[in-house]
Design an enzyme around this catalytic site. Sequence first.
Site, PDB file in Angstrom:
ATOM      1  CB  CYS A  21      -0.907  -0.055   1.231  1.00 33.95           C
ATOM      2  SG  CYS A  21      -1.719   1.483   1.664  1.00 33.95           S
TER       3      CYS A  21
ATOM      4  CB  CYS B   8       0.402   1.696   4.091  1.00 31.88           C
ATOM      5  SG  CYS B   8      -1.320   1.181   4.011  1.00 31.88           S
TER       6      CYS B   8
END
Length: 106
Positions: free
Chosen positions: A30, A33
């Site tokens: 991600c 993230c």
Amino acid sequence: MEIIHANAEEFDKLISENSLVLVDFWASWCGPCRMVAPIVEELAKKFDGQLTVAKVDVDDQQDLARRFGIMSIPTLILFKNGAKEWSEVGVKSQQHFEDLIQKALN
């Protein structure tokens, strides 16, 4: 300033034994993230001694992700005395998170 990599077996103990716990639900693939990770690390440093910081890999801990209704990542949840205080989805500024944590501390 240790960031805990939490799993389902220890999660309830973690949030019940620490008065304030910030949990970052994330995944290695991600991009957002990875953008929020350094912010989480800075929060762990800044609030060392006042805040426990944990990361939960949603790929490895799918039951925890389901339990807390994680639909998008990164999702950060702050637990205060074992109860969910707030949750934020997506990348926000460090100041935004600092303000929310400070409010929970007061």
